[in-house]
Design a protein around this motif. Structure first.
Motif, mmCIF file in Angstrom:
data_model
loop_
_atom_site.group_PDB
_atom_site.id
_atom_site.type_symbol
_atom_site.label_atom_id
_atom_site.label_comp_id
_atom_site.label_asym_id
_atom_site.label_seq_id
_atom_site.Cartn_x
_atom_site.Cartn_y
_atom_site.Cartn_z
ATOM 1 N N ARG A 3 -8.087 -16.796 40.818
ATOM 2 C CA ARG A 3 -7.951 -16.849 42.268
ATOM 3 C C ARG A 3 -7.973 -15.443 42.857
ATOM 4 N NH1 ARG A 3 -2.795 -20.035 43.620
ATOM 5 N NH2 ARG A 3 -3.265 -19.149 45.661
ATOM 6 N N CYS A 4 -7.340 -14.506 42.160
ATOM 7 C CA CYS A 4 -7.314 -13.120 42.620
ATOM 8 C C CYS A 4 -8.726 -12.524 42.595
ATOM 9 C CB CYS A 4 -6.376 -12.302 41.740
ATOM 10 S SG CYS A 4 -6.227 -10.586 42.235
ATOM 11 N N VAL A 5 -9.464 -12.751 41.509
ATOM 12 C CA VAL A 5 -10.835 -12.250 41.399
ATOM 13 C C VAL A 5 -11.721 -12.880 42.472
ATOM 14 C CG1 VAL A 5 -12.896 -12.245 39.930
ATOM 15 C CG2 VAL A 5 -10.671 -11.662 38.967
ATOM 16 N N ASP A 6 -11.593 -14.184 42.651
ATOM 17 C CA ASP A 6 -12.383 -14.857 43.681
ATOM 18 C C ASP A 6 -12.085 -14.307 45.068
ATOM 19 O OD1 ASP A 6 -13.736 -16.476 41.932
ATOM 20 O OD2 ASP A 6 -12.351 -18.177 42.148
ATOM 21 N N LYS A 7 -10.840 -13.986 45.309
ATOM 22 C CA LYS A 7 -10.447 -13.494 46.628
ATOM 23 C C LYS A 7 -10.944 -12.061 46.856
ATOM 24 C CE LYS A 7 -6.420 -13.312 49.632
ATOM 25 N NZ LYS A 7 -4.999 -13.580 49.738
ATOM 26 N N GLN A 8 -10.862 -11.212 45.836
ATOM 27 C CA GLN A 8 -11.229 -9.808 46.000
ATOM 28 C C GLN A 8 -12.729 -9.565 45.893
ATOM 29 O OE1 GLN A 8 -8.875 -7.564 43.252
ATOM 30 N NE2 GLN A 8 -7.015 -7.762 44.472
ATOM 31 N N LEU A 9 -13.426 -10.375 45.108
ATOM 32 C CA LEU A 9 -14.853 -10.137 44.876
ATOM 33 C C LEU A 9 -15.737 -11.170 45.552
ATOM 34 C CD1 LEU A 9 -14.656 -9.219 41.095
ATOM 35 C CD2 LEU A 9 -14.776 -7.676 43.043
ATOM 36 N N VAL A 10 -15.247 -11.811 46.584
ATOM 37 C CA VAL A 10 -15.984 -12.892 47.231
ATOM 38 C C VAL A 10 -17.354 -12.422 47.728
ATOM 39 C CG1 VAL A 10 -14.973 -12.557 49.522
ATOM 40 C CG2 VAL A 10 -15.777 -14.809 48.841
ATOM 41 N N ASP A 11 -17.483 -11.186 48.172
ATOM 42 C CA ASP A 11 -18.762 -10.691 48.682
ATOM 43 C C ASP A 11 -19.787 -10.455 47.584
ATOM 44 O OD1 ASP A 11 -17.923 -10.731 51.305
ATOM 45 O OD2 ASP A 11 -17.161 -8.679 51.244
#
Length: 71
Positions: A3-11
């Protein structure tokens, strides 16, 4: 963690703003650029160590010593 990776690297994930392939012109312009900032970290670490060893010396002296060490 995902969830953290998805949130930070969404772009950068599929469908994100920066997901598309770069143009060859952009790749040629940046092919010599470092992909990390480790080289900068090494320079700052050496400068910090030098300043701790000789606190009364000028920044010009510290910079000169760093240039001589790296070149």
């Amino acid at each position: 963690m995902l969830r953290c990776v998805d949130k930070q690297l969404v772009d950068f994930l599929p469908g994100g703003q920066f997901n598309d392939m770069s143009r060859s012109e952009d790749l040629n312009r940046t092919k010599f650029a470092h992909s990390t900032n480790l080289s900068c970290e090494h320079h700052l670490g050496d400068l910090d160590n030098s300043q701790k060893q000789r606190p009364n010396v000028t920044l010009h002296h510290h910079s000169s010593v760093q240039l001589l060490k790296r070149n």
